[in-house]
Design an enzyme around this catalytic site. Structure first.
Site, PDB file in Angstrom:
ATOM      1  N   SER A 146       1.143  47.206  32.281  1.00 51.11           N
ATOM      2  CA  SER A 146       0.584  46.990  32.784  1.00 51.11           C
ATOM      3  C   SER A 146       0.438  44.820  32.501  1.00 51.11           C
ATOM      4  O   SER A 146      -0.303  45.031  31.599  1.00 51.11           O
ATOM      5  CB  SER A 146      -1.072  47.378  33.617  1.00 51.11           C
ATOM      6  OG  SER A 146      -1.947  46.359  33.763  1.00 51.11           O
ATOM      7  N   TYR A 171     -10.114  49.425  31.718  1.00 51.16           N
ATOM      8  CA  TYR A 171      -8.785  50.089  32.095  1.00 51.16           C
ATOM      9  C   TYR A 171      -7.564  49.627  31.219  1.00 51.16           C
ATOM     10  O   TYR A 171      -6.126  49.726  30.407  1.00 51.16           O
ATOM     11  CB  TYR A 171      -8.489  49.689  33.408  1.00 51.16           C
ATOM     12  CG  TYR A 171      -6.951  49.989  34.064  1.00 51.16           C
ATOM     13  CD1 TYR A 171      -6.992  51.213  34.379  1.00 51.16           C
ATOM     14  CD2 TYR A 171      -6.426  48.840  34.184  1.00 51.16           C
ATOM     15  CE1 TYR A 171      -5.249  51.522  34.924  1.00 51.16           C
ATOM     16  CE2 TYR A 171      -4.642  49.259  34.900  1.00 51.16           C
ATOM     17  CZ  TYR A 171      -4.657  50.239  35.164  1.00 51.16           C
ATOM     18  OH  TYR A 171      -3.369  50.241  35.909  1.00 51.16           O
TER      19      TYR A 171
END
Length: 273
Positions: A146, A171
């Protein structure tokens, strides 16, 4: 889409029961690959395969595999099954991902859950599947990461963030670790090339971390599958934003940090191997 560019190749796709993982499995099957369809449970794997067949994949191209990545012992068993039945593995797509919960949550292995599912499981698979990947010749590892990895920092003193927890920071750290570790998953002379990518903001279970709208998961999967195709030239450790090579976080190029991460990952995942 149906062709034979991957007809002699075998691919393991983790987290293939929904979203980008399921669409990746569908597209790889469309290119003729044998696809090992991983899901958290046997029932979810069976359901994913039935939906792939309904979408046009041949049943004999698909293999169901189950492992709950919140248990590293199950990751090790999954790898053992692949090694036993597939002495050559051409593609490993580390797609499985979990959103960090609102409150810090540790797995039974003692690791923050998103760090374990998003990074440590991939680290362990790349290590335990080194032999079949090397045996394939020109194998690829594709890590679905990501762009949030660029906003992250590794909390070396408290990697599980038990003292100061933020779900977004946890995350993002898991994605930074995955991106940092990518090049090391394909050591020189192994015959493996490893790359990572941000597949774009897609309408998957992770969307709430990014925003309210996202592209269809199939668009993100197309970016993943492009990196699996032999005609796509890639350099080990490269990071892609969709179809384009993009700058990676500075930490991913710091030799000291990479060595520190490798030691940490082996320490946190070592008990399962």
């Amino acid at each position: 889409m149906s062709d034979t560019v991957l007809s002699a190749r075998t691919a393991l796709v983790t987290g293939a029961s929904s979203g980008i993982g399921w669409e990746t499995a569908r597209l790889l099957a469309g290119h003729g690959a044998t696809v090992l369809v991983h899901a958290r449970t046997a029932a979810e794997a069976a359901d994913a395969v039935e939906r792939l067949v309904a979408a046009g994949a041949r049943r004999d191209q698909l293999v169901e595999l189950a492992a709950d990545f919140t248990h590293l012992a199950e990751v090790a068993v999954l790898a053992g099954t692949v090694v036993e039945h597939y002495p050559a593995l051409d593609l490993l797509v580390n797609n499985a991902a979990a959103m960090a919960p609102e409150r810090c949550t540790l797995t039974g292995d003692g690791n923050e859950v998103s760090l374990q599912v998003n990074f440590l499981a991939a680290h362990l698979l790349a290590r335990l599947l080194r032999a079949p990947l090397s045996a394939a010749g020109d194998a690829r590892i594709v890590n679905v990461s990501s762009s949030l990895h660029r906003t992250a920092s590794m909390n070396w003193s408290d990697p599980h963030r038990t003292k100061r927890y933020s779900r977004v920071a946890a995350y993002a750290q898991s994605q930074l670790a995955l991106t940092m570790a990518t090049a090391g998953m394909a050591p020189a002379g192994s015959g493996i090339t490893a790359v990572s990518l941000d597949p774009g903001q897609c309408a998957t279970a992770l969307l709430p971390l990014y925003g309210r709208t996202g592209a269809p998961a199939a668009e993100g999967a197309a970016a993943v599958v492009r990196l699996c195709l032999p005609g796509t030239v890639v350099a080990n450790g490269a990071y892609f934003d969709g179809d384009a090579v993009a700058p990676v976080a500075p930490a991913a190029q710091e030799e000291r940090s990479l060595k520190r991460l490798a030691r940490l990952a082996d320490q946190l995942a070592g008990r399962a191997a």
